[in-house]
Write an enzyme that holds these catalytic residues in place. Structure first.
Site, mmCIF file in Angstrom:
data_model
loop_
_atom_site.group_PDB
_atom_site.id
_atom_site.type_symbol
_atom_site.label_atom_id
_atom_site.label_comp_id
_atom_site.label_asym_id
_atom_site.label_seq_id
_atom_site.Cartn_x
_atom_site.Cartn_y
_atom_site.Cartn_z
ATOM 1 N N HIS A 35 -6.415 11.240 4.632
ATOM 2 C CA HIS A 35 -8.245 10.830 5.400
ATOM 3 C C HIS A 35 -9.042 12.218 5.974
ATOM 4 C CE1 HIS A 35 -7.154 6.646 6.517
ATOM 5 N NE2 HIS A 35 -6.016 6.410 6.015
ATOM 6 N N ASP A 71 -3.440 7.336 -3.370
ATOM 7 C CA ASP A 71 -3.291 5.837 -2.476
ATOM 8 C C ASP A 71 -3.750 5.158 -3.096
ATOM 9 O OD1 ASP A 71 -3.683 4.780 -0.435
ATOM 10 O OD2 ASP A 71 -4.766 5.999 0.816
ATOM 11 N N HIS A 123 -11.363 6.573 2.480
ATOM 12 C CA HIS A 123 -11.638 7.752 2.596
ATOM 13 C C HIS A 123 -11.115 8.432 1.986
ATOM 14 C CE1 HIS A 123 -7.342 7.299 2.179
ATOM 15 N NE2 HIS A 123 -7.903 6.330 2.155
ATOM 16 N N ASP A 181 0.554 -0.906 -0.412
ATOM 17 C CA ASP A 181 -0.199 -0.142 0.074
ATOM 18 C C ASP A 181 0.982 1.002 -0.038
ATOM 19 O OD1 ASP A 181 -2.211 2.274 0.125
ATOM 20 O OD2 ASP A 181 -2.760 1.021 2.052
ATOM 21 N N GLU A 214 -10.641 1.039 -0.634
ATOM 22 C CA GLU A 214 -9.882 -0.240 -0.144
ATOM 23 C C GLU A 214 -10.590 -1.094 0.742
ATOM 24 O OE1 GLU A 214 -6.751 1.215 2.567
ATOM 25 O OE2 GLU A 214 -7.792 3.227 2.618
ATOM 26 N N GLU A 242 -6.596 -1.153 -3.783
ATOM 27 C CA GLU A 242 -7.106 -0.034 -3.123
ATOM 28 C C GLU A 242 -6.947 0.814 -4.852
ATOM 29 O OE1 GLU A 242 -5.511 2.609 -0.007
ATOM 30 O OE2 GLU A 242 -6.902 3.825 -0.283
#
Ligand code: MN
Ligand code: MN
Length: 295
Positions: free
Chosen positions: A164, A95, A156, A84, A189, A276
């Site tokens: 976040h 992300d 998020h 990640d 995710e 994700e």
């Protein structure tokens, strides 16, 4: 969305896709975690900045572990490895995560469940879809594999220099009727597991966050280097020298100037897979900002 901001998101996403693909190819039996982390971070750093340390979380570890500088851990056959990683360009963050299994395919269904759940979510994301509809789609897909989503890990929203931001995107259905809006950027995710479906805190995972109220020369330097975003203990080497990393971190923890993230492990020791992407919500759909080129 402003063209320049959009361009920054695109650039952050593109380099992240490239870095994760290269990292995934390196994950083989006997390879050290630190080699993969440095490879991924190196690729991102050429064209963007890091928005958090590469998380390399294996088997029952779901998230929040990054290797230390002299980390001895190596990949073993059968390991289910989540990579990640995060990038940013001028604060606009990408992300993204993927999961690979080392030298076997015994847990392929868990990996596929997470990937398919993400795919399902991407299919329904558009302005007007509710948060609960996304969670429900993810949960249903993972359940269809006879597995459980990890209910206390969530996607998020993303904002400038804020990994976040306000919204949480659950991996299970809930009662949140909030509708997504055009131009919002979100990370979705899904985590799938053959365990109980939630994670608990374990030991320190070598990932930290500088607190806003931290003062002093060291804090100022860290703020400048890490952009107020999460950082790896090993990144302190350039500031304090590699022999002083642990001492400096201990000092800052005592002063409550930094926060240490805990490794998150599946409550039942279940195997966990994650997928994700970062998405830009559009009127009639969404754009996957962190798409990886097909290999
Ligand atoms: Mn992530
Ligand atoms: Mn995320």
């Amino acid at each position: 969305m402003d063209e320049e901001i959009y361009g920054n998101y695109r650039k952050a996403g593109r380099v992240l896709g490239k870095a994760l693909s290269a990292g995934a190819k390196m994950v083989r039996e006997g390879v050290r975690y630190i080699e993969v982390a440095e490879k991924i971070e190196g690729i991102i750093s050429k064209e963007a900045r890091l928005s958090f340390p590469v998380n390399i979380s294996v088997n029952e570890v779901a998230a929040h572990y990054t290797p230390s500088l002299n980390d001895h851990l190596k990949f073993k056959r059968g390991d289910v490895v989540k990579l990640d990683a995060g990038s940013h360009v001028d604060g606009y963050i990408g992300d993204s995560a993927l999961t690979v299994e080392v030298g076997s395919n015994e847990n392929e269904h868990i990996i596929r469940a997470a990937e398919e759940a993400l795919h399902e979510a991407i299919e329904i994301v558009r302005a007007g879809v509710t948060i609960s509809e996304i969670g429900e789609a993810i949960e249903k897909k993972i359940n269809s594999y006879g597995l459980k989503p990890v209910k206390n890990l969530q996607g998020h929203s993303l904002e400038r220099y804020n990994l976040h931001a306000g919204l949480s995107i659950p991996n299970v259905s809930n009662s949140n009727g909030r509708k997504l809006r055009e131009g919002e950027v979100i990370a979705i995710e899904p985590f799938a597991t053959d365990g109980r479906g939630y994670v608990v805190d374990a030991e320190n995972g070598n990932i930290y966050h500088l607190k806003e109220r931290a003062r002093g020369r060291l804090a100022d330097e860290m703020r400048k280097r890490f952009d107020g975003l999460p950082f790896a203990g090993r990144w302190m080497a350039d500031i304090v020298g590699k022999d002083r990393i642990n001492m400096s971190l201990a000092f800052m923890l005592r002063r409550r100037a930094i926060y240490a993230y805990k490794k998150l492990v599946e409550a039942d020791g279940g195997i966990v897979a994650q997928a994700e992407h970062t998405l830009l919500v559009r009127k009639d759909g969404c754009e996957v900002l962190t798409a990886r080129e097909k290999t």
